[in-house]
Write a protein that holds these residues in place. Sequence first.
Motif, PDB file in Angstrom:
ATOM      1  N   GLN A   1       0.846  -1.179   0.000  1.00  0.00           N
ATOM      2  CA  GLN A   1       0.000   0.000   0.000  1.00  0.00           C
ATOM      3  C   GLN A   1       0.894   1.246   0.000  1.00  0.00           C
ATOM      4  O   GLN A   1       1.820   1.339   0.799  1.00  0.00           O
ATOM      5  CB  GLN A   1      -0.914   0.008   1.224  1.00  0.00           C
ATOM      6  N   VAL A   2       0.597   2.183  -0.899  1.00  0.00           N
ATOM      7  CA  VAL A   2       1.351   3.434  -0.984  1.00  0.00           C
ATOM      8  C   VAL A   2       0.425   4.568  -0.587  1.00  0.00           C
ATOM      9  O   VAL A   2      -0.676   4.697  -1.115  1.00  0.00           O
ATOM     10  CB  VAL A   2       1.879   3.657  -2.413  1.00  0.00           C
ATOM     11  N   GLN A   3       0.874   5.378   0.321  1.00  0.00           N
ATOM     12  CA  GLN A   3       0.099   6.547   0.721  1.00  0.00           C
ATOM     13  C   GLN A   3       0.688   7.772   0.054  1.00  0.00           C
ATOM     14  O   GLN A   3       1.895   8.039   0.141  1.00  0.00           O
ATOM     15  CB  GLN A   3       0.136   6.724   2.235  1.00  0.00           C
ATOM     16  N   LEU A   4      -0.168   8.525  -0.614  1.00  0.00           N
ATOM     17  CA  LEU A   4       0.244   9.752  -1.286  1.00  0.00           C
ATOM     18  C   LEU A   4      -0.347  10.933  -0.528  1.00  0.00           C
ATOM     19  O   LEU A   4      -1.559  10.979  -0.286  1.00  0.00           O
ATOM     20  CB  LEU A   4      -0.247   9.764  -2.733  1.00  0.00           C
ATOM     21  N   VAL A   5       0.500  11.888  -0.182  1.00  0.00           N
ATOM     22  CA  VAL A   5       0.057  13.042   0.595  1.00  0.00           C
ATOM     23  C   VAL A   5       0.336  14.311  -0.196  1.00  0.00           C
ATOM     24  O   VAL A   5       1.496  14.623  -0.487  1.00  0.00           O
ATOM     25  CB  VAL A   5       0.775  13.102   1.962  1.00  0.00           C
ATOM     26  N   GLU A   6      -0.739  15.010  -0.538  1.00  0.00           N
ATOM     27  CA  GLU A   6      -0.610  16.242  -1.319  1.00  0.00           C
ATOM     28  C   GLU A   6      -0.581  17.453  -0.407  1.00  0.00           C
ATOM     29  O   GLU A   6      -1.147  17.442   0.693  1.00  0.00           O
ATOM     30  CB  GLU A   6      -1.765  16.395  -2.304  1.00  0.00           C
ATOM     31  N   SER A   7       0.007  18.524  -0.905  1.00  0.00           N
ATOM     32  CA  SER A   7      -0.024  19.805  -0.224  1.00  0.00           C
ATOM     33  C   SER A   7       0.185  20.897  -1.256  1.00  0.00           C
ATOM     34  O   SER A   7       0.589  20.618  -2.389  1.00  0.00           O
ATOM     35  CB  SER A   7       1.058  19.873   0.861  1.00  0.00           C
ATOM     36  N   GLY A   8      -0.111  22.133  -0.855  1.00  0.00           N
ATOM     37  CA  GLY A   8       0.188  23.271  -1.715  1.00  0.00           C
ATOM     38  C   GLY A   8      -0.994  23.924  -2.392  1.00  0.00           C
ATOM     39  O   GLY A   8      -0.838  24.915  -3.097  1.00  0.00           O
ATOM     40  N   GLY A   9      -2.190  23.388  -2.197  1.00  0.00           N
ATOM     41  CA  GLY A   9      -3.351  24.023  -2.801  1.00  0.00           C
ATOM     42  C   GLY A   9      -3.680  25.340  -2.114  1.00  0.00           C
ATOM     43  O   GLY A   9      -3.068  25.709  -1.109  1.00  0.00           O
ATOM     44  N   GLY A  10      -4.646  26.056  -2.678  1.00  0.00           N
ATOM     45  CA  GLY A  10      -5.057  27.321  -2.085  1.00  0.00           C
ATOM     46  C   GLY A  10      -5.869  28.140  -3.054  1.00  0.00           C
ATOM     47  O   GLY A  10      -6.286  27.648  -4.111  1.00  0.00           O
ATOM     48  N   SER A  11      -6.077  29.396  -2.674  1.00  0.00           N
ATOM     49  CA  SER A  11      -6.842  30.336  -3.494  1.00  0.00           C
ATOM     50  C   SER A  11      -5.918  31.416  -4.012  1.00  0.00           C
ATOM     51  O   SER A  11      -5.188  32.031  -3.228  1.00  0.00           O
ATOM     52  CB  SER A  11      -7.928  31.010  -2.652  1.00  0.00           C
ATOM     53  N   VAL A  12      -5.978  31.639  -5.324  1.00  0.00           N
ATOM     54  CA  VAL A  12      -5.146  32.663  -5.933  1.00  0.00           C
ATOM     55  C   VAL A  12      -5.949  33.398  -6.994  1.00  0.00           C
ATOM     56  O   VAL A  12      -6.988  32.922  -7.461  1.00  0.00           O
ATOM     57  CB  VAL A  12      -3.872  32.082  -6.595  1.00  0.00           C
ATOM     58  N   GLN A  13      -5.431  34.544  -7.387  1.00  0.00           N
ATOM     59  CA  GLN A  13      -6.056  35.307  -8.466  1.00  0.00           C
ATOM     60  C   GLN A  13      -5.557  34.789  -9.813  1.00  0.00           C
ATOM     61  O   GLN A  13      -4.470  34.196  -9.898  1.00  0.00           O
ATOM     62  CB  GLN A  13      -5.712  36.782  -8.317  1.00  0.00           C
ATOM     63  N   PRO A  14      -6.303  35.015 -10.852  1.00  0.00           N
ATOM     64  CA  PRO A  14      -5.844  34.616 -12.189  1.00  0.00           C
ATOM     65  C   PRO A  14      -4.487  35.236 -12.504  1.00  0.00           C
ATOM     66  O   PRO A  14      -4.211  36.383 -12.132  1.00  0.00           O
ATOM     67  CB  PRO A  14      -6.928  35.170 -13.109  1.00  0.00           C
ATOM     68  N   GLY A  15      -3.657  34.446 -13.180  1.00  0.00           N
ATOM     69  CA  GLY A  15      -2.324  34.910 -13.536  1.00  0.00           C
ATOM     70  C   GLY A  15      -1.247  34.591 -12.517  1.00  0.00           C
ATOM     71  O   GLY A  15      -0.051  34.700 -12.826  1.00  0.00           O
ATOM     72  N   ARG A  16      -1.670  34.197 -11.311  1.00  0.00           N
ATOM     73  CA  ARG A  16      -0.699  33.870 -10.269  1.00  0.00           C
ATOM     74  C   ARG A  16      -0.274  32.405 -10.361  1.00  0.00           C
ATOM     75  O   ARG A  16      -0.723  31.663 -11.253  1.00  0.00           O
ATOM     76  CB  ARG A  16      -1.291  34.164  -8.891  1.00  0.00           C
ATOM     77  N   SER A  17       0.579  32.006  -9.425  1.00  0.00           N
ATOM     78  CA  SER A  17       1.154  30.660  -9.462  1.00  0.00           C
ATOM     79  C   SER A  17       0.910  29.915  -8.154  1.00  0.00           C
ATOM     80  O   SER A  17       0.733  30.528  -7.096  1.00  0.00           O
ATOM     81  CB  SER A  17       2.671  30.742  -9.702  1.00  0.00           C
ATOM     82  N   LEU A  18       0.929  28.590  -8.268  1.00  0.00           N
ATOM     83  CA  LEU A  18       0.909  27.697  -7.114  1.00  0.00           C
ATOM     84  C   LEU A  18       1.801  26.510  -7.424  1.00  0.00           C
ATOM     85  O   LEU A  18       1.965  26.139  -8.597  1.00  0.00           O
ATOM     86  CB  LEU A  18      -0.509  27.175  -6.829  1.00  0.00           C
ATOM     87  N   ARG A  19       2.346  25.908  -6.371  1.00  0.00           N
ATOM     88  CA  ARG A  19       3.083  24.665  -6.547  1.00  0.00           C
ATOM     89  C   ARG A  19       2.485  23.597  -5.646  1.00  0.00           C
ATOM     90  O   ARG A  19       2.415  23.768  -4.432  1.00  0.00           O
ATOM     91  CB  ARG A  19       4.582  24.832  -6.243  1.00  0.00           C
TER      92      ARG A  19
END
Length: 121
Positions: free
Chosen positions: A1-19
Amino acid sequence: QVQLVESGGGSVQPGRSLRLSCAGDTYGNYVMGWFRQVPEKEREGVAAIDRNGRTNYADSVKGRFTLSQDNDKNTLYLQMDDLKHEDSGIYYCAAGDGRLFGFLVSGVYYWGQGTQVTVSS
């Protein structure tokens, strides 16, 4: 079993960046990728990377999204630049076989829990 843990989401304005980050004990054994889902629509593939580092991107994100991975940390990254309203959704990290590289959900063995991305002005 492999557990995948995500992070880094959020709210941004158009044209901005997220990782986004996805950590899991995959040890290079799987094709890895990101899918996204919005209400009342099927989960769609966004980007994938195979064991040789070859990448595949959905047409809608080409030139804006970039996959990378840190094998020492067993972490997959999705750099999302010039975000648009239509990029909003829940992003899921995935690990699987070659079918995942072509964005086939049937090729996914493991899913992360998902992280919300909202692009709004």
